[in-house]
Structure formats: C-alpha cells, structure tokens
Design an enzyme around this catalytic site. Structure first.
Site, PDB file in Angstrom:
ATOM      1  N   VAL A 101       0.860  -1.186   0.000  1.00  0.00           N
ATOM      2  CA  VAL A 101       0.000   0.000   0.000  1.00  0.00           C
ATOM      3  C   VAL A 101       0.893   1.230   0.000  1.00  0.00           C
ATOM      4  CG1 VAL A 101      -1.820   1.257   1.208  1.00  0.00           C
ATOM      5  CG2 VAL A 101      -1.774  -1.254   1.277  1.00  0.00           C
ATOM      6  N   CYS A 102       0.666   2.131  -0.952  1.00  0.00           N
ATOM      7  CA  CYS A 102       1.408   3.378  -1.023  1.00  0.00           C
ATOM      8  C   CYS A 102       2.909   3.093  -1.078  1.00  0.00           C
ATOM      9  CB  CYS A 102       1.035   4.274   0.159  1.00  0.00           C
ATOM     10  SG  CYS A 102       1.649   5.974   0.027  1.00  0.00           S
ATOM     11  N   ALA A 103       3.684   3.635  -0.126  1.00  0.00           N
ATOM     12  CA  ALA A 103       5.130   3.429  -0.123  1.00  0.00           C
ATOM     13  C   ALA A 103       5.512   1.988   0.115  1.00  0.00           C
ATOM     14  CB  ALA A 103       5.775   4.323   0.942  1.00  0.00           C
TER      15      ALA A 103
END
Length: 307
Positions: A101-103
C-alpha cells in the site's frame, strides 16, 4: 482459515494498516474468516499519527493461500532488513500473494518483486518509485494494479480498494460489495477497466431494484439467467428490468453477467487453470467462447449486442 500478515515498518501510516485490515475483518463477518497477524522487526512500531502499535517479531508459517500486506510509511525510514525482504520473495515464489500500500511498493521493489511487473503507488512518489526500481513498469494515477500475485495501490483509501479487489477475487464480487456497504465506502472508484472489478465499476448507482438484480446475477453468474427469471425475482416486466438495469449501469443484465464471468475466468487462468477448465467453471460452453470474448476490445459486450 487464510492468514493476512501485515508487515509494519517505523512511521507506518495508520490507515494504510487499518483500512485493509477492516476489509478482511468484515469479510470474516460475512462468512469468510481470516486470521490477521501483525509482524515487525521490533515489538513496538510508532505510526506517523502518533499511535504505537504492538507486533509479533516472529513470522508465522505461511501457505500459498495466505497474504502479506506491506502498509505505507512516511520516509525516510528503513523499510525492512534483507531477511524480511527474503520472506516476501519466498512467499511469492511459493504461490502466495504480496501487496504493498502506497510506499509499501518500495519494499516489494527492494525484494525484487516489481522487476518486469506493472505496479503503482501514491501519486506524490510515483516518480521516485520509478527511479528507485527502473525495471518496474510504474502505472501512474491508478488506484491499484495486480500483476502475477503482486498487488500495489495508491495510498490511504487506495489500500481499501485493493483489499476489496482481493476479496472479490477470492470470494466473488457480491462478498466484496457487501463488505463495501458494511464499511460505508464508495463502491465505484476511478481506474482502468483492468484494475477495477465489475462490481466496483457498475455499483455506483442508487437503484435498489438494480442492486437486487446484481446480487442475484453475482450469486448465480455461472448459470443461464433468462430475463424472465430476473423479472420474476423483482416483480417487474422483462422490459422494465432491461430499462432499469441499462439506465443504472449502461449495460444489459447479460452484459453484466458476461463481465463477471470474464473477470472470474481471468482469476482462474492466473492461478494456473486451463482455458477449458476456466471457461466451464464460469458457465461458458468451451474455451473457444472464452477466448473470443477475452479478445474483444473492452471485453464487455455492449447493451445492443447482449440484448
């Protein structure tokens, strides 16, 4: 009972953990239970939002049906040691699914799991992800991308979308829809056709009659469902069923059913099923019919074709 393991790193974003965790917890309430486990390299992990999370430092034994999720963080931080990254690689090599998720996509990249694969992340760090992992194909401005059991998503609410996608792939779009409704989240999010489930793409309307029709089709999508049966289920005429469904979704009921069949067949093919097995499992006569429909531009039949 499948397990979802959340790998927590320092300065993790709370919602990147809580959003997907809530989706899988809600799936359990709907009859598809998961064991949720939180692991880290230290027993306590501070979140960006100030809450300290407790985690296990010993990894559980994982099976191919289990899932690892790496939530995003606010950098700079050391995402994971070489040993932890090796666990991500080993799980994927054994047939498991790994999500970032994301980074969190950066941790997957450091593990070598993005090489030669499509992926995405939050729009503010897309260029950085591409720079750090030049062998990855970064898809910009997508909510989530799945490529060979590697799932990456944009930040915050994008993790919820990705988790709903995984629930739909495992338990069908109706379960994902019920989870979304229970969580009061939007069931339609912008994205490309390949990245958004038919349930999420065509459930943004407010017509409860059509929602009931979609529930029925999703439950029995592998069966032949004539308009007469749909009309009897709703107490409407066949003409009214077609009119309401088309107005709410832009599709006929048959076109919607075909989209669900194609999506499910695609998941079966990704898991190693033959074209013939996948075709018959979702209600097509044979592999030739499946190949013909998958080869169509846009794949989903338009209303006029399906009526």
């Amino acid at each position: 009972m499948p397990r979802v393991v959340f790998l927590l790193v320092p300065r993790v974003h709370l919602l990147d953990v809580a959003g997907p965790a809530q989706v899988f917890s809600t799936a359990g309430d709907l009859g598809h239970p998961y064991t949720l486990t939180y692991v880290a390299e230290e027993p306590e992990v501070a979140t960006v939002q100030g809450l300290v999370l407790r985690a296990e430092t010993a990894w559980p034994s994982l099976a191919p049906d289990d899932l690892i999720v790496v939530p995003g963080w606010r950098g700079p931080t050391r995402p994971a040691s070489a040993g932890t990254l090796r666990r991500l690689r080993d799980h994927h090599a054994s047939g498991g699914t790994v999500a970032g998720v994301c980074a969190g996509a950066d941790a997957l990249g450091r593990a070598g799991l993005l090489d030669g694969r499509r992926c995405t992340t939050h729009h503010t760090v897309q260029d950085e992800l591409a720079r750090l992992h030049p062998r990855a194909e970064v898809v910009k401005d997508a909510l989530y991308v799945e490529d060979d059991r590697i799932v990456t998503s944009a930040g915050v609410a994008g993790g919820i979308d990705a988790a709903l996608h995984l629930v739909a792939a495992r338990h069908g779009p109706r379960t994902a829809g019920e989870a979304a409704r229970a969580m009061l989240v939007h069931m339609h999010r912008d994205g490309t056709a390949e990245q958004v489930s038919p349930l999420l793409r065509w459930r943004s309307h407010v017509d409860e009659t059509v929602h009931r029709l979609q529930d029925l089709i999703e439950t029995r999508f592998a069966e032949r469902l004539p308009l007469r049966l749909l009309a009897e289920a709703t107490g409407c005429s066949e003409r009214t069923v077609t009119r309401l469904f088309s107005r709410a979704t832009g599709l006929t009921p048959l076109a919607y059913q075909t989209a669900l069949r194609l999506e499910r067949a695609g998941h079966l093919l990704e898991r190693g099923a033959t074209a013939e097995t996948a075709a018959r499992a979702v209600g097509f006569e044979d592999a030739r019919a499946l190949r013909r429909l998958r080869a169509r531009p846009g794949r989903t039949m338009h209303s006029k074709e399906a009526s």
